[in-house]
Enzyme design. Structure first.
Site, short mmCIF file in Angstrom:
data_model
loop_
_atom_site.label_atom_id
_atom_site.label_comp_id
_atom_site.label_asym_id
_atom_site.label_seq_id
_atom_site.Cartn_x
_atom_site.Cartn_y
_atom_site.Cartn_z
CE1 TYR A 36 10.96 -1.53 0.62
CE2 TYR A 36 8.67 -0.99 1.06
CZ TYR A 36 9.85 -0.77 0.36
OH TYR A 36 9.90 0.17 -0.63
CG LEU A 50 -5.59 4.85 -7.63
CD1 LEU A 50 -5.85 4.07 -8.92
CD2 LEU A 50 -5.29 6.31 -7.96
C1 LIG Z 1 5.77 9.22 -2.60
C2 LIG Z 1 5.25 7.96 -1.99
C3 LIG Z 1 5.94 7.36 -0.96
C4 LIG Z 1 5.43 6.22 -0.32
N1 LIG Z 1 6.09 5.70 0.78
C5 LIG Z 1 5.50 4.70 1.49
C6 LIG Z 1 6.00 4.34 2.76
O1 LIG Z 1 6.92 4.95 3.31
N2 LIG Z 1 5.40 3.31 3.39
C7 LIG Z 1 4.33 2.64 2.86
O2 LIG Z 1 3.81 1.72 3.46
N3 LIG Z 1 3.80 3.03 1.68
C8 LIG Z 1 4.34 4.06 1.01
N4 LIG Z 1 3.76 4.50 -0.14
C9 LIG Z 1 2.48 3.92 -0.56
C10 LIG Z 1 1.33 4.78 -0.05
O3 LIG Z 1 1.30 4.83 1.38
C11 LIG Z 1 -0.04 4.27 -0.55
O4 LIG Z 1 -0.29 3.01 0.00
C12 LIG Z 1 -0.10 4.19 -2.06
O5 LIG Z 1 0.50 5.32 -2.68
C13 LIG Z 1 -1.55 4.09 -2.55
O6 LIG Z 1 -2.31 5.18 -2.08
P1 LIG Z 1 -2.65 6.47 -3.02
O7 LIG Z 1 -3.37 5.96 -4.23
O8 LIG Z 1 -3.52 7.32 -2.14
O9 LIG Z 1 -1.36 7.12 -3.37
C14 LIG Z 1 4.25 5.62 -0.79
C15 LIG Z 1 3.59 6.21 -1.88
C16 LIG Z 1 4.06 7.38 -2.45
C17 LIG Z 1 3.27 8.00 -3.57
#
Ligand SMILES: Cc1cc2nc3c(=O)[nH]c(=O)nc-3n(C[C@H](O)[C@H](O)[C@H](O)COP(=O)(O)O)c2cc1C
Length: 410
Positions: free
Chosen positions: A211, A330
């Site tokens: 972004y 993850l």
């Molecule tokens: C549905 C969804 C929406 C997300 N929206 C954002 C966001 O608004 N801002 C951001 O920095 N990352 C966003 N991410 C990334 C997550 O914050 C996170 O960094 C990424 O999913 C890895 O973590 P996890 O393995 O626990 O899902 C989003 C991820 C998912 C799955």
């Protein structure tokens, strides 16, 4: 403002290993953390997650329930998704916004609820730059075009550091002039003031995932020849100006976080060394913690991928820049989260998809790591569940197939 506990670890000393005081047996990830005057009840954080589910940036019941369940689920801090500081800075027509005072009441309702349930309230402020005017993921993603637009959701022109499209098939953004940069910076400041009015404890600036602020940082997207491009120093200039301006209006008693992509997906982009240098600048500007994510520009990910794959970046930034870090990516298991904090890789552990799958992750983690404590549950649930837990313990597991499996009274 939350003042739930005493200061256990000073944010000025994040490079030190996190240790449990000898008289406390609380697992590291469940220990409170005080950043400035905000004490998080534990180190389990809900990462920002766009829901693409509002109109004109205004949150309502969906967001209250979506985010509120994480507070009931025991998390220490719940961070509202990427929130547009301008209407044109939204990723999609469905993004949350904070570009006008009209956005404040809905977000204040959420912050109030999070506080009432013992969680701190955070909000991620964002400008999507060249990745603005996107379709919702479930509509296919990619840029909105006149052909694929939903009714009333026309595409809009985008901006960036340079006229480099977000990817193949994306329109070329307008390269922001120096005067226009001041407008974007001022929009971040105005949104920060509104976040304060809405009652948030923590602001996180989104400088990751391709972004706008990341588009300035990355040599893959920043081709400027003025003082805002070229060397790492030049590429960091605009993001750091935004940080300075936001820190100046965000009260000294509240923490400011910055989310970074520690590395670009390909070796041609930002390196971990670049991000350590950026983190040192953030620390010098009174940023309290770096939320360490990765990727978002160029589409590829040429780095190791698996459980906790970004934790090593958080550890390195913490050790080399001496700033608190939040690990994300993850992280799916309570013992994994505990190991990350206990071994000093990060001060905070954020979950996105795992939290969506199990909004009660934090209360479950507390049970697992403390041999069955229900204390983190809301009072409406914890004592009853503790009683049931004892009964279930005496019965042993239901083995089936008969649904009724009872004992005669003693
Ligand atoms: C549905 C969804 C929406 C997300 N929206 C954002 C966001 O608004 N801002 C951001 O920095 N990352 C966003 N991410 C990334 C997550 O914050 C996170 O960094 C990424 O999913 C890895 O973590 P996890 O393995 O626990 O899902 C989003 C991820 C998912 C799955």
């Amino acid at each position: 403002m939350l003042r739930l506990g005493r200061l256990l670890f000073r944010s000025e000393d994040p490079g030190g290993r996190v240790r449990s005081p000898p008289f406390v047996s609380t697992p590291a990830v469940l220990q409170p953390l005080t950043l400035r005057d905000v004490t998080l009840r534990n180190r389990l954080i809900v990462a920002p997650m766009c829901q693409y589910s509002v109109t004109d940036g205004l949150v309502g019941d969906y967001h209250l329930v979506h985010l509120g369940r994480f507070a009931l689920g025991g998390f220490g801090l719940v961070v509202v998704e990427a929130t547009g500081v301008t209407a044109d800075g939204r990723i999609s027509h469905g993004d949350v916004g904070l570009w006008s005072d009209e956005h404040i009441p809905g977000l204040a309702r959420i912050a109030d609820f999070l506080h009432a349930e013992g969680a701190a309230a955070g909000i991620q402020l964002a400008h999507a730059g060249a990745k603005a005017s996107s379709r919702r993921p479930w509509d296919g993603g990619g840029p909105v075009t006149a052909e694929n637009a939903r009714p009333g959701e026309a595409p809009w022109p985008t901006v960036s550091a340079s006229d480099v499209p977000a990817g193949p098939g994306w329109p070329a953004p307008h390269a922001l002039t120096v005067d226009e940069l001041a407008d974007v910076r001022d929009a971040f400041v105005a949104a920060t003031r509104r976040a304060l009015t809405a009652g948030f404890d923590v602001v996180e600036l989104h400088a990751a995932h391709g972004y706008l602020l990341h588009q300035f940082l990355s040599p893959l997207s920043n081709r400027r020849s003025d003082e805002y491009g070229g060397s790492l120093e030049g590429r960091m200039r605009f993001p750091l100006e935004v940080v300075d301006a936001v820190r100046a209006v965000w009260p000294a008693d509240r923490p400011l976080l910055v989310r970074v992509s520690a590395v670009d997906g390909s070796g041609e982009g930002i390196t971990i060394e670049d991000t350590v240098a950026f983190a040192r600048e953030l620390k010098a500007r009174d940023v309290d913690a770096v939320d360490v994510s990765g990727g978002g520009i160029g589409g590829s990910w040429e780095h190791p991928l698996g459980y906790g794959y970004q934790v090593p970046y958080a550890a390195r930034i913490r050790a080399e820049a001496g700033i608190a870090t939040m690990a994300v990516g993850l992280i799916v298991d309570a013992r994994q989260a505990e190991a990350i904090v206990a071994d000093g890789s990060a001060d905070l552990v954020a979950l996105a998809r795992e939290a969506q799958d199990d909004p009660n992750f934090a209360v479950h983690a507390a049970r697992e790591l403390t041999e069955g404590s229900y204390e983190l549950y809301p009072v409406q649930a914890g004592p009853r569940l503790a009683g049931r837990g004892k009964l279930l313990g005496s019965l042993g597991p239901w083995t089936g197939p008969d649904p009724v499996q009872v004992r005669k009274p003693a």
